[in-house]
Design a protein around this motif. Structure first.
Motif, PDB file in Angstrom:
ATOM      1  N   SER A 153       0.807  -1.220   0.000  1.00  0.00           N
ATOM      2  CA  SER A 153       0.000   0.000   0.000  1.00  0.00           C
ATOM      3  C   SER A 153       0.842   1.272   0.000  1.00  0.00           C
ATOM      4  O   SER A 153       0.323   2.357  -0.283  1.00  0.00           O
ATOM      5  N   ALA A 154       2.123   1.157   0.308  1.00  0.00           N
ATOM      6  CA  ALA A 154       2.972   2.343   0.425  1.00  0.00           C
ATOM      7  C   ALA A 154       3.621   2.749  -0.889  1.00  0.00           C
ATOM      8  O   ALA A 154       4.295   3.775  -0.939  1.00  0.00           O
ATOM      9  N   ILE A 155       3.421   1.961  -1.957  1.00  0.00           N
ATOM     10  CA  ILE A 155       4.057   2.309  -3.224  1.00  0.00           C
ATOM     11  C   ILE A 155       3.027   2.783  -4.245  1.00  0.00           C
ATOM     12  O   ILE A 155       1.825   2.550  -4.090  1.00  0.00           O
ATOM     13  N   VAL A 156       3.508   3.445  -5.284  1.00  0.00           N
ATOM     14  CA  VAL A 156       2.623   3.985  -6.325  1.00  0.00           C
ATOM     15  C   VAL A 156       1.844   2.846  -6.985  1.00  0.00           C
ATOM     16  O   VAL A 156       2.435   1.828  -7.363  1.00  0.00           O
ATOM     17  N   PRO A 157       0.532   2.973  -7.109  1.00  0.00           N
ATOM     18  CA  PRO A 157      -0.284   1.880  -7.652  1.00  0.00           C
ATOM     19  C   PRO A 157       0.192   1.321  -8.985  1.00  0.00           C
ATOM     20  O   PRO A 157       0.163   0.105  -9.195  1.00  0.00           O
ATOM     21  N   ASP A 158       0.664   2.171  -9.903  1.00  0.00           N
ATOM     22  CA  ASP A 158       1.047   1.647 -11.214  1.00  0.00           C
ATOM     23  C   ASP A 158       2.377   0.893 -11.200  1.00  0.00           C
ATOM     24  O   ASP A 158       2.802   0.348 -12.220  1.00  0.00           O
ATOM     25  N   LYS A 159       3.043   0.827 -10.042  1.00  0.00           N
ATOM     26  CA  LYS A 159       4.277   0.052  -9.910  1.00  0.00           C
ATOM     27  C   LYS A 159       4.058  -1.264  -9.161  1.00  0.00           C
ATOM     28  O   LYS A 159       4.979  -2.068  -9.038  1.00  0.00           O
ATOM     29  N   MET A 160       2.849  -1.472  -8.665  1.00  0.00           N
ATOM     30  CA  MET A 160       2.580  -2.651  -7.842  1.00  0.00           C
ATOM     31  C   MET A 160       2.704  -3.962  -8.614  1.00  0.00           C
ATOM     32  O   MET A 160       3.279  -4.932  -8.124  1.00  0.00           O
ATOM     33  N   GLN A 161       2.159  -4.002  -9.839  1.00  0.00           N
ATOM     34  CA  GLN A 161       2.160  -5.260 -10.581  1.00  0.00           C
ATOM     35  C   GLN A 161       3.563  -5.748 -10.880  1.00  0.00           C
ATOM     36  O   GLN A 161       3.885  -6.925 -10.681  1.00  0.00           O
ATOM     37  N   ARG A 162       4.428  -4.851 -11.331  1.00  0.00           N
ATOM     38  CA  ARG A 162       5.792  -5.261 -11.657  1.00  0.00           C
ATOM     39  C   ARG A 162       6.543  -5.705 -10.410  1.00  0.00           C
ATOM     40  O   ARG A 162       7.364  -6.628 -10.456  1.00  0.00           O
ATOM     41  N   ALA A 163       6.253  -5.069  -9.279  1.00  0.00           N
ATOM     42  CA  ALA A 163       6.901  -5.451  -8.023  1.00  0.00           C
ATOM     43  C   ALA A 163       6.490  -6.867  -7.612  1.00  0.00           C
ATOM     44  O   ALA A 163       7.331  -7.685  -7.215  1.00  0.00           O
ATOM     45  N   ILE A 164       5.200  -7.182  -7.710  1.00  0.00           N
ATOM     46  CA  ILE A 164       4.711  -8.514  -7.374  1.00  0.00           C
ATOM     47  C   ILE A 164       5.238  -9.555  -8.359  1.00  0.00           C
ATOM     48  O   ILE A 164       5.586 -10.680  -7.973  1.00  0.00           O
ATOM     49  N   ASN A 165       5.341  -9.192  -9.630  1.00  0.00           N
ATOM     50  CA  ASN A 165       5.887 -10.118 -10.629  1.00  0.00           C
ATOM     51  C   ASN A 165       7.310 -10.539 -10.270  1.00  0.00           C
ATOM     52  O   ASN A 165       7.669 -11.722 -10.358  1.00  0.00           O
ATOM     53  N   ARG A 166       8.138  -9.563  -9.870  1.00  0.00           N
ATOM     54  CA  ARG A 166       9.529  -9.869  -9.531  1.00  0.00           C
ATOM     55  C   ARG A 166       9.603 -10.747  -8.281  1.00  0.00           C
ATOM     56  O   ARG A 166      10.408 -11.682  -8.214  1.00  0.00           O
ATOM     57  N   LEU A 167       8.768 -10.461  -7.311  1.00  0.00           N
ATOM     58  CA  LEU A 167       8.764 -11.276  -6.093  1.00  0.00           C
ATOM     59  C   LEU A 167       8.298 -12.700  -6.384  1.00  0.00           C
ATOM     60  O   LEU A 167       8.849 -13.665  -5.844  1.00  0.00           O
ATOM     61  N   SER A 168       7.301 -12.833  -7.244  1.00  0.00           N
ATOM     62  CA  SER A 168       6.772 -14.156  -7.578  1.00  0.00           C
ATOM     63  C   SER A 168       7.853 -15.059  -8.148  1.00  0.00           C
ATOM     64  O   SER A 168       7.884 -16.267  -7.873  1.00  0.00           O
ATOM     65  N   ARG A 169       8.758 -14.494  -8.923  1.00  0.00           N
ATOM     66  CA  ARG A 169       9.822 -15.299  -9.517  1.00  0.00           C
ATOM     67  C   ARG A 169      10.786 -15.859  -8.479  1.00  0.00           C
ATOM     68  O   ARG A 169      11.478 -16.843  -8.730  1.00  0.00           O
ATOM     69  N   LEU A 170      10.835 -15.255  -7.297  1.00  0.00           N
ATOM     70  CA  LEU A 170      11.726 -15.733  -6.240  1.00  0.00           C
ATOM     71  C   LEU A 170      11.170 -16.948  -5.504  1.00  0.00           C
ATOM     72  O   LEU A 170      11.919 -17.691  -4.855  1.00  0.00           O
ATOM     73  N   LEU A 171       9.847 -17.158  -5.578  1.00  0.00           N
ATOM     74  CA  LEU A 171       9.223 -18.270  -4.860  1.00  0.00           C
ATOM     75  C   LEU A 171       9.545 -19.611  -5.503  1.00  0.00           C
ATOM     76  O   LEU A 171       9.577 -19.749  -6.724  1.00  0.00           O
ATOM     77  N   LYS A 172       9.732 -20.622  -4.663  1.00  0.00           N
ATOM     78  CA  LYS A 172       9.812 -21.998  -5.151  1.00  0.00           C
ATOM     79  C   LYS A 172       8.423 -22.414  -5.633  1.00  0.00           C
ATOM     80  O   LYS A 172       7.413 -21.897  -5.129  1.00  0.00           O
ATOM     81  N   PRO A 173       8.308 -23.355  -6.553  1.00  0.00           N
ATOM     82  CA  PRO A 173       6.993 -23.926  -6.832  1.00  0.00           C
ATOM     83  C   PRO A 173       6.418 -24.495  -5.527  1.00  0.00           C
ATOM     84  O   PRO A 173       7.098 -25.222  -4.804  1.00  0.00           O
ATOM     85  N   GLY A 174       5.197 -24.136  -5.208  1.00  0.00           N
ATOM     86  CA  GLY A 174       4.602 -24.537  -3.939  1.00  0.00           C
ATOM     87  C   GLY A 174       4.800 -23.516  -2.845  1.00  0.00           C
ATOM     88  O   GLY A 174       4.169 -23.601  -1.787  1.00  0.00           O
ATOM     89  N   GLY A 175       5.669 -22.511  -3.085  1.00  0.00           N
ATOM     90  CA  GLY A 175       5.881 -21.453  -2.102  1.00  0.00           C
ATOM     91  C   GLY A 175       4.682 -20.530  -2.036  1.00  0.00           C
ATOM     92  O   GLY A 175       3.822 -20.526  -2.925  1.00  0.00           O
TER      93      GLY A 175
END
Length: 318
Positions: free
Chosen positions: A195-217
């Motif tokens: 909630s603390a970041i600019v809304p139009d930057k949220m999707q790319r931020a979540i995309n990058r984090l998702s790539r760090l998760l293991k399958p099943g994470g």
């Protein structure tokens, strides 16, 4: 003025932590009730498959109970300094260099269960996790946008570099690398951070984090919901854009709907385990105030790897 809040966001959060240090937020021991993935009885260190536990938890708590109060959120950041380790920038660069050379060397590479908290502030989630989990196979990463916040984490007597790696990181900086490879994390925690970041930057931020998760994470989130008391109390002139506001101290906050968060996570390739609204009425008897709070809690998992026969299978943890 909105541009100033974005360009100088680090300054506003550094000032916030310089003023409040570690006295503003309370340790979030409630997390272990709402997010069993953070408790020692839940994770693979107990030889129980993460995926089976996660879905069991998702079914039993789909409607979710009310949660404890959480104040004023904070943006992505990490903490401090410890005499046992080199300066933060040097350490991250060295570890990333080793990763490029060796292919498997990075902070916490020998751990079998890895947790990252983004926007860790002064460690109100990290330290309860470390205190509760004594298994040497656990490693916790924590990052924050504020160098001041990271300094407070690393100078905390509970900070142990052999179990935790704190680093300064801008969630919105697409050119800034994380100190761990993709498919390496079991849990990512986002508590009043997105909630603390600019809304139009949220999707790319979540995309990058998702790539760090293991399958099943799994990615765990708790944040402000639409029409929370904090949103209704903002005055004229404090709204920067739809449902995105600036506080008096220059920090910003967005108020979500469930559908908005679901769209962000599913667009990043994650699957819903839980997405609920926690509404509660709070009474401050001292000030004779009644407060209507609205929070949203989410759990989204990364799909498992398909096996040779086409069925999902749980990957082997490192």
């Amino acid at each position: 003025m909105p541009v100033d809040y974005e360009v100088n966001a680090h300054k506003y959060w550094n000032d916030f932590y310089k003023i409040h240090e570690n006295g503003f937020f309370k340790d979030r021991h409630w997390l272990f009730t709402e997010f069993p993935e953070l408790a020692p009885s839940h994770n693979p260190m107990t030889d129980l498959p993460l995926e089976s536990q996660k879905h069991e938890e998702g079914r039993s708590r789909e409607d979710g109970p009310g949660l404890t109060t959480e104040p004023h959120g904070h943006s992505c950041a990490s903490h401090g300094h410890d005499t046992k380790v080199p300066p933060v920038e040097e350490t991250v660069a060295q570890k990333l260099s080793h990763l490029a050379i060796c292919g498997d060397e990075f902070p916490g590479s020998s751990a079998t269960y890895r947790i990252l908290e983004v926007g860790c502030g002064v460690g109100n989630t990290v330290f309860p996790v470390l205190q509760t989990n004594n298994n040497p196979n656990l490693f916790v990463y924590c990052c924050d946008f504020s160098a001041t916040a990271i300094e407070l984490v690393k100078t905390n007597s509970e900070y142990d570099p052999s179990r935790c790696f704190a680093f300064v990181h801008d969630l919105c900086d697409e050119d800034q690398s994380y100190p761990m490879p993709k498919d390496s994390l079991d849990v990512i925690v986002l508590i009043f951070v997105l909630s603390a970041i600019v809304p139009d930057k949220m999707q790319r931020a979540i995309n990058r984090l998702s790539r760090l998760l293991k399958p099943g994470g799994v990615m765990l989130l708790r944040d402000y919901g639409r029409y929370d008391m904090a949103q209704l109390r903002f005055k004229k002139g404090q709204c920067l854009s739809g449902n995105f506001y600036v506080r008096g101290d220059g920090t910003r906050v967005y108020f979500f709907t469930q559908d908005e968060l679901d769209a962000l996570f599913t667009a990043a390739g994650l699957e819903k385990v839980q997405n609920l609204v926690d509404r509660r009425l709070q009474v401050n008897r001292g000030k004779q105030l009644t407060m209507y709070r609205v929070w949203i809690q989410c759990k989204y998992s990364k799909p498992l790897l398909p096996s040779a026969n086409g069925e999902a299978s749980t990957p082997h943890t490192t």
